[in-house]
Design a protein around this motif. Structure first.
Motif, mmCIF file in Angstrom:
data_model
loop_
_atom_site.group_PDB
_atom_site.id
_atom_site.type_symbol
_atom_site.label_atom_id
_atom_site.label_comp_id
_atom_site.label_asym_id
_atom_site.label_seq_id
_atom_site.Cartn_x
_atom_site.Cartn_y
_atom_site.Cartn_z
ATOM 1 N N PRO A 1 -19.302 -1.028 2.721
ATOM 2 C CA PRO A 1 -18.410 -2.300 2.355
ATOM 3 C C PRO A 1 -17.217 -2.997 3.084
ATOM 4 O O PRO A 1 -17.043 -4.074 3.281
ATOM 5 C CB PRO A 1 -18.430 -2.072 0.839
ATOM 6 N N LEU A 2 -16.492 -1.912 3.354
ATOM 7 C CA LEU A 2 -15.103 -2.131 3.981
ATOM 8 C C LEU A 2 -15.428 -2.707 5.522
ATOM 9 O O LEU A 2 -14.590 -3.505 5.882
ATOM 10 C CB LEU A 2 -14.037 -1.051 4.015
ATOM 11 N N ALA A 3 -16.343 -2.066 6.126
ATOM 12 C CA ALA A 3 -16.691 -2.403 7.417
ATOM 13 C C ALA A 3 -17.384 -3.946 7.577
ATOM 14 O O ALA A 3 -17.080 -4.835 8.265
ATOM 15 C CB ALA A 3 -17.860 -1.538 8.122
ATOM 16 N N ASP A 4 -18.040 -4.274 6.405
ATOM 17 C CA ASP A 4 -18.443 -5.773 5.961
ATOM 18 C C ASP A 4 -17.411 -6.727 6.108
ATOM 19 O O ASP A 4 -17.416 -7.748 6.595
ATOM 20 C CB ASP A 4 -19.356 -5.786 4.825
ATOM 21 N N GLU A 5 -16.319 -6.300 5.260
ATOM 22 C CA GLU A 5 -14.730 -7.126 4.980
ATOM 23 C C GLU A 5 -14.494 -7.130 6.432
ATOM 24 O O GLU A 5 -13.929 -8.297 6.508
ATOM 25 C CB GLU A 5 -14.176 -6.278 4.248
ATOM 26 N N VAL A 6 -14.244 -6.076 7.183
ATOM 27 C CA VAL A 6 -13.596 -6.132 8.479
ATOM 28 C C VAL A 6 -14.471 -7.349 9.413
ATOM 29 O O VAL A 6 -13.904 -8.269 9.963
ATOM 30 C CB VAL A 6 -13.542 -4.921 9.247
ATOM 31 N N LEU A 7 -15.809 -7.223 9.440
ATOM 32 C CA LEU A 7 -16.461 -8.047 10.198
ATOM 33 C C LEU A 7 -16.265 -9.662 9.456
ATOM 34 O O LEU A 7 -16.125 -10.628 10.435
ATOM 35 C CB LEU A 7 -17.921 -7.628 10.187
ATOM 36 N N ARG A 8 -16.318 -9.599 8.396
ATOM 37 C CA ARG A 8 -16.065 -10.975 7.755
ATOM 38 C C ARG A 8 -14.678 -11.684 7.961
ATOM 39 O O ARG A 8 -14.553 -12.755 8.312
ATOM 40 C CB ARG A 8 -16.412 -10.938 6.157
ATOM 41 N N PHE A 9 -13.820 -10.753 8.027
ATOM 42 C CA PHE A 9 -12.277 -11.226 8.493
ATOM 43 C C PHE A 9 -12.173 -11.545 9.757
ATOM 44 O O PHE A 9 -11.744 -12.769 10.408
ATOM 45 C CB PHE A 9 -11.234 -10.120 8.228
ATOM 46 N N LEU A 10 -13.167 -10.917 10.847
ATOM 47 C CA LEU A 10 -12.840 -11.167 12.207
ATOM 48 C C LEU A 10 -13.522 -12.303 12.487
ATOM 49 O O LEU A 10 -13.318 -13.259 13.439
ATOM 50 C CB LEU A 10 -13.507 -9.974 12.935
ATOM 51 N N ILE A 11 -14.775 -12.689 11.750
ATOM 52 C CA ILE A 11 -15.323 -14.166 12.135
ATOM 53 C C ILE A 11 -14.538 -15.493 11.588
ATOM 54 O O ILE A 11 -14.551 -16.365 12.341
ATOM 55 C CB ILE A 11 -16.724 -14.156 11.392
ATOM 56 N N ASN B 1 -5.486 -5.524 2.612
ATOM 57 C CA ASN B 1 -4.809 -4.553 1.771
ATOM 58 C C ASN B 1 -5.150 -3.209 1.806
ATOM 59 O O ASN B 1 -5.565 -2.571 0.884
ATOM 60 C CB ASN B 1 -4.564 -5.074 0.278
ATOM 61 N N LYS B 2 -5.545 -2.724 2.935
ATOM 62 C CA LYS B 2 -5.954 -1.450 3.352
ATOM 63 C C LYS B 2 -5.032 -0.639 4.240
ATOM 64 O O LYS B 2 -4.378 -1.050 5.068
ATOM 65 C CB LYS B 2 -7.411 -1.346 3.871
ATOM 66 N N SER B 3 -5.137 0.591 4.152
ATOM 67 C CA SER B 3 -4.508 1.495 5.367
ATOM 68 C C SER B 3 -4.972 1.148 6.435
ATOM 69 O O SER B 3 -5.967 1.146 6.811
ATOM 70 C CB SER B 3 -4.858 3.133 4.981
ATOM 71 N N LYS B 4 -3.960 1.096 7.594
ATOM 72 C CA LYS B 4 -4.174 1.011 8.946
ATOM 73 C C LYS B 4 -5.159 1.996 9.597
ATOM 74 O O LYS B 4 -6.087 1.743 10.616
ATOM 75 C CB LYS B 4 -3.045 0.789 9.716
ATOM 76 N N VAL B 5 -4.990 3.190 9.165
ATOM 77 C CA VAL B 5 -5.663 4.170 9.691
ATOM 78 C C VAL B 5 -7.118 4.174 9.138
ATOM 79 O O VAL B 5 -8.028 4.378 10.257
ATOM 80 C CB VAL B 5 -5.328 5.724 9.024
ATOM 81 N N ILE B 6 -7.570 3.880 8.187
ATOM 82 C CA ILE B 6 -8.658 3.577 7.524
ATOM 83 C C ILE B 6 -9.457 2.263 8.286
ATOM 84 O O ILE B 6 -10.502 2.301 8.910
ATOM 85 C CB ILE B 6 -8.770 3.254 5.978
ATOM 86 N N ILE B 7 -8.695 1.355 8.482
ATOM 87 C CA ILE B 7 -9.256 0.141 9.190
ATOM 88 C C ILE B 7 -9.346 0.606 10.475
ATOM 89 O O ILE B 7 -10.579 0.068 11.112
ATOM 90 C CB ILE B 7 -8.077 -1.047 9.172
ATOM 91 N N GLU B 8 -8.483 1.396 11.239
ATOM 92 C CA GLU B 8 -8.841 1.881 12.752
ATOM 93 C C GLU B 8 -10.106 2.560 12.694
ATOM 94 O O GLU B 8 -11.046 2.512 13.562
ATOM 95 C CB GLU B 8 -7.613 2.446 13.336
ATOM 96 N N MET B 9 -10.430 3.304 11.858
ATOM 97 C CA MET B 9 -11.706 4.294 11.719
ATOM 98 C C MET B 9 -12.825 3.289 11.616
ATOM 99 O O MET B 9 -13.912 3.453 12.447
ATOM 100 C CB MET B 9 -11.642 5.023 10.522
ATOM 101 N N HIS B 10 -12.957 2.078 10.862
ATOM 102 C CA HIS B 10 -13.862 1.327 10.734
ATOM 103 C C HIS B 10 -13.981 0.560 12.123
ATOM 104 O O HIS B 10 -15.207 0.419 12.409
ATOM 105 C CB HIS B 10 -13.869 0.266 9.444
#
Length: 133
Positions: free
Chosen positions: A61-71, A86-95
């Motif tokens: 679900p967080l990867a979905d959020e990242v994609l939706r944000f990028l679009i 509102n997530k950790s940069k480390v977690i976002i970088e992992m995704h």
């Protein structure tokens, strides 16, 4: 035909059996060719199905959020995405790394700055196939 042909020569009325055997050999050859054609078609269909699955297999679900944000922004750095979601940069970088490996997103490296991430066609197709756009 080999030994079968030799045996048929010795049997009276073997001509009928020989003709039947030749017909069976032709049929066997035709069936092998048809089998090869069907196997080729099956492999093609399996590849297409796998391609479709790659767009409908749900991501985290967080990867979905990242994609939706990028679009919505076209491109962004990991710190911007982390802040917005509102997530950790480390977690976002992992995704982001996972999404890049799956070719849903691309990355552009800029000297002395964080990498910039952007949505690729495969990511857009994923979002569309899963009802996000």
């Amino acid at each position: 035909m080999g030994w079968i042909a030799d045996l048929l020569k010795e049997i009276p009325s073997a001509a009928k059996f020989k003709a039947d055997l030749e017909d069976m050999e032709k049929e066997n050859k035709n069936l092998k060719e048809k089998n090869q054609d069907l196997m080729r078609k099956l492999n093609l269909a399996e590849r297409e199905l796998e391609k479709e699955k790659s767009f409908t297999n749900k991501l985290d679900p967080l990867a979905d959020e990242v994609l939706r944000f990028l679009i919505s922004v076209d491109e962004a750095q990991a710190s911007q995405i982390a802040s917005r979601l509102n997530k950790s940069k480390v977690i976002i970088e992992m995704h982001l790394s996972d999404l890049n490996e799956r070719e849903h997103i691309g990355v552009r490296h800029v000297l002395s700055e964080e990498p910039i991430y952007f949505l690729k066609q495969k990511g857009r197709k994923y979002l569309h196939a899963n009802g996000f756009i």
